[in-house]
Scaffold this motif. Structure first.
Motif, PDB file in Angstrom:
ATOM      1  N   LEU A 455       0.827  -1.209   0.000  1.00 22.34           N
ATOM      2  CA  LEU A 455       0.000   0.000   0.000  1.00 22.34           C
ATOM      3  C   LEU A 455       0.862   1.260   0.000  1.00 22.34           C
ATOM      4  O   LEU A 455       0.481   2.279  -0.590  1.00 22.34           O
ATOM      5  CB  LEU A 455      -0.927  -0.001   1.221  1.00 22.34           C
ATOM      6  N   LEU A 456       2.013   1.199   0.653  1.00 25.83           N
ATOM      7  CA  LEU A 456       2.912   2.360   0.652  1.00 25.83           C
ATOM      8  C   LEU A 456       3.450   2.637  -0.750  1.00 25.83           C
ATOM      9  O   LEU A 456       3.712   3.801  -1.101  1.00 25.83           O
ATOM     10  CB  LEU A 456       4.078   2.123   1.621  1.00 25.83           C
ATOM     11  N   ARG A 457       3.617   1.599  -1.549  1.00 27.64           N
ATOM     12  CA  ARG A 457       4.115   1.777  -2.916  1.00 27.64           C
ATOM     13  C   ARG A 457       3.047   2.344  -3.859  1.00 27.64           C
ATOM     14  O   ARG A 457       3.322   2.549  -5.033  1.00 27.64           O
ATOM     15  CB  ARG A 457       4.623   0.443  -3.461  1.00 27.64           C
ATOM     16  N   MET A 458       1.856   2.579  -3.314  1.00 23.18           N
ATOM     17  CA  MET A 458       0.777   3.169  -4.108  1.00 23.18           C
ATOM     18  C   MET A 458       0.390   4.565  -3.625  1.00 23.18           C
ATOM     19  O   MET A 458      -0.583   5.143  -4.101  1.00 23.18           O
ATOM     20  CB  MET A 458      -0.460   2.252  -4.045  1.00 23.18           C
ATOM     21  N   LEU A 459       1.161   5.110  -2.678  1.00 29.69           N
ATOM     22  CA  LEU A 459       0.838   6.433  -2.145  1.00 29.69           C
ATOM     23  C   LEU A 459       1.092   7.513  -3.182  1.00 29.69           C
ATOM     24  O   LEU A 459       2.031   7.425  -3.991  1.00 29.69           O
ATOM     25  CB  LEU A 459       1.670   6.715  -0.891  1.00 29.69           C
ATOM     26  N   ALA A 460       0.285   8.551  -3.115  1.00 26.33           N
ATOM     27  CA  ALA A 460       0.493   9.710  -3.976  1.00 26.33           C
ATOM     28  C   ALA A 460       1.639  10.557  -3.433  1.00 26.33           C
ATOM     29  O   ALA A 460       2.069  10.410  -2.284  1.00 26.33           O
ATOM     30  CB  ALA A 460      -0.788  10.529  -4.068  1.00 26.33           C
ATOM     31  N   LYS A 461       2.111  11.455  -4.287  1.00 23.65           N
ATOM     32  CA  LYS A 461       3.274  12.262  -3.917  1.00 23.65           C
ATOM     33  C   LYS A 461       2.972  13.190  -2.747  1.00 23.65           C
ATOM     34  O   LYS A 461       3.789  13.331  -1.813  1.00 23.65           O
ATOM     35  CB  LYS A 461       3.735  13.068  -5.128  1.00 23.65           C
ATOM     36  N   ASP A 462       1.808  13.815  -2.737  1.00 26.17           N
ATOM     37  CA  ASP A 462       1.460  14.732  -1.651  1.00 26.17           C
ATOM     38  C   ASP A 462       1.380  13.993  -0.325  1.00 26.17           C
ATOM     39  O   ASP A 462       1.866  14.490   0.705  1.00 26.17           O
ATOM     40  CB  ASP A 462       0.129  15.421  -1.954  1.00 26.17           C
ATOM     41  N   GLU A 463       0.768  12.817  -0.314  1.00 32.63           N
ATOM     42  CA  GLU A 463       0.674  12.030   0.912  1.00 32.63           C
ATOM     43  C   GLU A 463       2.053  11.606   1.395  1.00 32.63           C
ATOM     44  O   GLU A 463       2.355  11.663   2.595  1.00 32.63           O
ATOM     45  CB  GLU A 463      -0.191  10.791   0.670  1.00 32.63           C
ATOM     46  N   LEU A 464       2.897  11.201   0.461  1.00 33.95           N
ATOM     47  CA  LEU A 464       4.235  10.745   0.828  1.00 33.95           C
ATOM     48  C   LEU A 464       5.068  11.887   1.396  1.00 33.95           C
ATOM     49  O   LEU A 464       5.784  11.717   2.390  1.00 33.95           O
ATOM     50  CB  LEU A 464       4.916  10.135  -0.399  1.00 33.95           C
TER      51      LEU A 464
END
Length: 708
Positions: A455-464
């Motif tokens: 799921l972490l590998r699917m995070l958006a840039k803003d969330e990351l």
């Protein structure tokens, strides 16, 4: 002492001297346990000092957590106080008969409410008015008792008023609102109560303070009592400024269930919500356990026992803290090396004064034995034979354990920042859930951890980027060199994400100038989009953002594998960690049937009297009467003959009386034994083990637990 009387009776002879209570120092219990050692007093002093520090920290936290609630309540009371005397207000005539009411929603953790109301009462007395009266429903079964309690406590609130006034109200006059109003006018006629204030108020500006009545458990009050009191109070509101505070454990709708509209319309209600119990628990855990401020720690099973009792029984923070205190006490009582469970400099100093037996205790620790097995043969011999070398190595291991905790909690908070917002919360929503999982085993071996990484590998840039900023604050607060470099690495990731934004803007600008839509019809546009999608799928080429995101996830994974090792892997972890969950469960988990059976069948288990020790199946003749009767009734069938039971009881008891050599006659002795037997049977009936029956004369029936 003998007495003679025309009729038989019961005579009580009080001793002429006062029995002196024998008090045993608490620290002596540490030396009476199974681990007798010369440092029992030092262990108790260390426990006491550590608990006082933890207790003061919890009190400070509770004050901070309740501060916002108390401030809003005090502001509401002050506003209501000024409203009583502001006759120019447009709604003054309408609200003249409306009692200002604060509905305080506290939650179902009823055991914590007393502490909250005690602090609230003190805050109101220091900031608003000295006339604060808390009442409970059990003290107010009707309106008469409510007014009596109200009058008595209210007249005791003011310490500067002459005691004659209080006596006149409580004794010479009837407890009514008329008399209470007269007393209030007399008290506040000329001078106001002494209250702390920064500015001196003149007599022309002074306003009499209001009276605050706190109903701690509104749900338990009788509907008629509440209705009558509210109606009576609203009629005297212009002379007796009353403000109500309702303590509600369930929901504010209970007000309208208890009070009809005609009565609830006499209240001007404002809702106040206290902090959630789970949020309170998270804060307590974060400040007491997830920190290096206090060296004491608990294992995964112990933490699970405490949190299960909290979540599935009472939601009580006070009971959780008491369970934590019990864990601390058991750790210092059962672990001789807990003398080293203190701050690191003091622990290093105490290591130099360890005795030979304490050094042997260190060598017997399972974690230390595993550590020795991994060392070279020469070092193994030195650790097992040389006390001085052992003490130096112990100091080093304790220092490593301290550094381990520093890194552990920082990486734990970082991982929680990443996983607390994932869908379905694979590693838990609260940090305590993640902490339990990390304490139990290697977290990276679990399936939940693997799904969290996906799921972490699917995070958006803003969330990351938002999560990385939180982690940067966590690591930047550390003084450790290793984690300081981690903070720099996270800062580099943030800079690279920022550079991606600038590069993308330039690429989009150049692309919009060079490329244009050559095909404008819908068919060809859809066809070209499908071709581009198929090309992207077959090429499997990652974008710069995806590559950078993969680096961030791998970096966090490396941190977890390096620093979130379970405590059992660390040498000397037994010094700081309490792991006897079964002992804690025996003390805290309610099991009344087992406890009663143990107490009655084996009284030595609780009384710790050596004379009560007996072999299994035997009945000691000096045991309490109820224990003798209970063990005899276990040998009977469903119906018990009282005559046979009484004779068996007398047989056991007289064995002890014969040894005492009392000079009483056989008739008097039989009467005494019969009275003791009747009392023991009555006690067993009260506990629910037997009951009278009509099936046979002079028989009682045995009952199963909870039977009727």
């Amino acid at each position: 002492m003998a007495t003679s009387s025309v009729s038989k009776g019961c005579f009580v002879f009080k001793p002429s001297f006062k029995k002196r209570k024998i008090s045993v120092p608490i620290e002596d219990y540490f030396s009476k346990g199974k681990n007798e050692s010369g440092d029992s007093k030092l262990r108790f002093e260390t426990y006491h000092l550590l608990w006082q520090e933890m207790k003061s920290e919890t009190e400070r936290l509770q004050e901070e957590l309740n501060k916002n609630l108390f401030d809003s309540l005090i502001e509401f009371l002050r506003k209501c106080h000024s409203g009583f005397h502001n006759s120019s207000h447009w709604g003054y005539q309408i609200k003249l008969r409306e009692i200002p009411t604060a509905a305080l929603i506290l939650g179902v953790n009823v055991t914590d409410h007393d502490l909250i109301f005690r602090s609230l009462t003190e805050a109101i007395q220091n900031n608003v008015t000295p006339y604060v009266v808390p009442l409970k429903a059990k003290d107010c079964p009707d309106i008469k008792h409510l007014l009596q309690k109200f009058v008595t406590q209210l007249t005791n609130c003011c310490g500067d008023v002459k005691s004659k006034d209080s006596v006149q109200v409580t004794q010479k006059t009837s407890c009514s609102m008329d008399s209470l109003t007269t007393w209030y006018k007399t008290v506040t006629k000329k001078t106001g109560p002494k209250m702390p204030s920064k500015k001196r108020i003149t007599s022309s500006q002074w306003q009499p303070p209001p009276v605050v009545l706190i109903l701690k458990d509104m749900e338990s009050f009788s509907t008629k009592v509440l209705q009558d009191f509210i109606i009576i109070s609203s009629q005297h509101l212009h002379e007796f400024p009353l403000i109500l505070i309702f303590g509600i454990a369930t929901s504010p709708i209970i007000i309208h269930r208890l009070l009809p509209h005609a009565v609830s319309s006499l209240l001007c209600i404002e809702l106040f919500q206290s902090l959630s119990c789970k949020e309170h628990l998270t804060t307590i855990l974060d400040k007491l356990l997830l920190t290096t401020q206090f060296p004491f720690k608990i294992s995964e099973k112990v933490l699970q026992v405490l949190t299960n009792i909290f979540l599935y029984h009472d939601f009580s923070i006070q009971n959780f803290i008491k369970g934590l205190q019990l864990s601390l006490l058991e750790h210092f009582y059962s672990q001789p090396l807990s003398v080293l469970c203190c701050n690191l400099p003091e622990a290093k100093r105490r290591i130099n004064f360890l005795s030979i037996s304490q050094c042997e205790d260190i060598r017997r620790l399972p974690s230390f034995r595993r550590y020795v097995e991994k060392q070279a043969s020469e070092k193994q011999v030195a650790l097992l034979t040389n006390e001085r070398f052992l003490k130096v190595e112990t100091q080093s291991l304790l220092e490593n354990l301290h550094v381990y905790h520093l890194n552990y909690f920082l990486v734990l908070r970082c991982l929680h920042n990443f996983t607390s917002s994932l869908p379905k919360y694979p590693l838990g929503r609260q940090i305590r859930e993640l902490y339990c999982a990390c304490l139990e085993k290697n977290i990276w071996d679990s399936e939940d951890y693997g799904s969290a990484l996906q799921l972490l590998r699917m995070l958006a840039k803003d969330e990351l980027m938002t999560i990385l900023k939180k982690c940067f604050k966590v690591f930047n607060s550390s003084s450790e060199t290793q984690l300081g470099s981690t903070a720099k690495k996270i800062e580099e990731f943030l800079a690279e994400f920022q550079n991606l934004d600038e590069a993308k803007e330039e690429e989009d600008a150049s692309g919009s100038q060079s490329k244009g839509l050559q095909k404008t019809d819908l068919y060809h546009l859809q066809k070209s989009l499908l071709e581009m999608r198929e090309l992207r799928r077959t090429s499997k080429k990652q974008s710069k953002f995806e590559i950078l995101r993969e680096k961030v996830v791998n970096f966090i994974d490396c941190l977890v594998r390096e620093y979130l090792l379970p405590p059992e892997t660390q040498p000397l972890h037994e010094v700081l960690y309490f792991s006897a969950a079964h002992t804690l469960r025996e003390h805290l988990n309610a099991a009344p049937r087992i406890a009663l059976h143990t107490a009655l069948n084996n009284p030595y288990y609780y009384l710790k009297n050596e004379a009560l020790k007996s072999e299994e199946g035997c009945i000691p003749n000096i045991a309490p009467d109820i224990c003798i009767a209970y063990k005899l009734h276990l040998e009977c069938s469903r119906l018990i003959n009282l005559v046979d039971w009484s004779e068996a009881f007398a047989t056991v008891v007289t064995a002890a009386d014969q040894m005492d050599g009392n000079a009483t006659t056989s008739e008097e002795k039989n009467e005494i034994i019969h009275a003791r037997f009747i009392r023991a049977v009555s006690e067993l009936e009260h506990l629910g083990f037997i009951r009278p029956t009509k099936q046979k004369t002079d028989h009682v029936a045995r009952l199963t637990w909870g039977g009727c």
